[in-house]
Motif scaffolding. Structure first.
Motif, short mmCIF file in Angstrom:
data_model
loop_
_atom_site.label_atom_id
_atom_site.label_comp_id
_atom_site.label_asym_id
_atom_site.label_seq_id
_atom_site.Cartn_x
_atom_site.Cartn_y
_atom_site.Cartn_z
N LEU A 125 38.90 45.89 47.18
CA LEU A 125 39.59 45.17 46.30
C LEU A 125 38.34 43.74 45.09
N ASP A 126 39.48 43.38 44.68
CA ASP A 126 38.97 41.83 43.35
C ASP A 126 38.72 40.83 43.88
N GLN A 127 38.83 41.02 45.06
CA GLN A 127 39.28 39.41 45.85
C GLN A 127 38.23 38.88 46.62
N PHE A 128 38.30 37.69 46.63
CA PHE A 128 36.69 37.32 47.99
C PHE A 128 37.29 37.44 48.52
N GLU B 13 43.40 39.09 50.46
CA GLU B 13 44.67 38.92 50.65
C GLU B 13 45.89 39.86 51.32
N ILE B 14 46.64 39.85 51.43
CA ILE B 14 48.11 40.92 52.74
C ILE B 14 48.01 41.47 51.04
N PRO B 15 48.62 40.40 50.11
CA PRO B 15 49.60 41.85 48.58
C PRO B 15 48.55 42.81 48.35
N HIS B 16 46.87 42.28 48.39
CA HIS B 16 46.39 43.56 47.65
C HIS B 16 46.35 44.13 48.45
N MET C 213 52.35 38.79 35.23
CA MET C 213 51.37 37.93 34.64
C MET C 213 49.87 38.32 35.99
N SER C 214 50.06 39.46 36.59
CA SER C 214 49.29 40.05 37.27
C SER C 214 48.33 40.62 36.56
N SER C 215 46.80 39.87 36.65
CA SER C 215 45.62 40.71 36.24
C SER C 215 44.30 39.84 37.42
N PRO C 216 43.18 40.84 38.05
CA PRO C 216 42.15 40.87 38.69
C PRO C 216 41.87 39.32 38.38
N ASP D 115 44.66 36.17 39.83
CA ASP D 115 44.10 36.39 40.82
C ASP D 115 43.03 35.77 41.39
N LEU D 116 42.36 36.10 40.70
CA LEU D 116 41.01 35.18 41.51
C LEU D 116 40.78 33.60 41.27
N VAL D 117 41.33 33.15 40.59
CA VAL D 117 40.76 32.25 40.17
C VAL D 117 42.39 31.53 40.93
#
Length: 193
Positions: free
Chosen positions: A57-60, A63-66, A148-151, A154-156
């Motif tokens: 995932l491109d998150q820290f 997150e459930i949707p990802h 509008m979604s971009s990694p 989403d992270l910010v």
């Protein structure tokens, strides 16, 4: 917090009985129990979903949707129902906060003294600012259109709604403290020089 402000402003003579140690323990226990229940529900559902598009995932944090985007079967519907349950309970809390503040502002606007209104608003506005920041960023994160979604965005947004409100809350709540205001003004003056 909204209940505390409501009782302090709308029922000040009953504050000691309505917001005593027992009530605070019950409210804290309810918050912890509901948070634990939601976490357990989502964790159990997430671990039961088969992933076919990798597990990166491109998150820290997950997150459930990802995580649902990585699923390759229809078994993710359980997680969607868990999300619906979370949204409904979160909306219930939001409605409770809004109704509390409607009662508070109604009571404050009836106060005859300008100084009393100022004091009451200064008690409520920091909490309302933090709640508004949290709700607006989380609504943007989960209700924005997929176009509008971009990694990076989403992270910010995830950082903003998970880090900024808890970090800002003690600062805003302590801004009523005169010594802190004076120290902050001195700091800002020394930085400007």
């Amino acid at each position: 917090m909204a209940y505390d402000r409501y009782v302090a402003i709308c029922r000040p003579l009953h504050y000691g009985t309505l917001v005593g140690t027992r009530a605070c323990v019950r409210m804290a226990a309810a918050a912890w129990a509901s948070g634990f229940l939601h976490a357990l529900l989502h964790t159990a559902n997430t671990f039961s979903i088969p992933l076919c598009q990798g597990n990166v995932l491109d998150q820290f944090f997950c997150e459930i949707p990802h995580v649902l985007k990585l699923s390759c079967s229809q078994s993710y519907l359980r997680e969607v129902w868990a999300l619906v349950f979370s949204v409904c309970s979160g909306f219930g809390c939001f409605v409770f906060i809004v109704l509390s503040y409607v009662q508070i502002f109604t009571a404050v606007l009836r106060l005859p003294s300008e100084q009393g209104r100022h004091k009451a608003f200064s008690m409520c506005l920091p909490h309302l600012a933090v709640v508004s920041l949290f709700v607006s960023t989380i609504m943007f994160a989960y209700l924005k259109p997929p176009s509008m979604s971009s990694p990076a965005l989403d992270l910010v947004v995830a950082v903003v709604y998970s880090v900024v409100p808890p970090a800002v809350n003690p600062l805003l709540c302590s801004m009523r403290n005169k010594e802190l205001k004076d120290a902050l003004e001195k700091l800002l003056q020394s930085v400007q020089c």
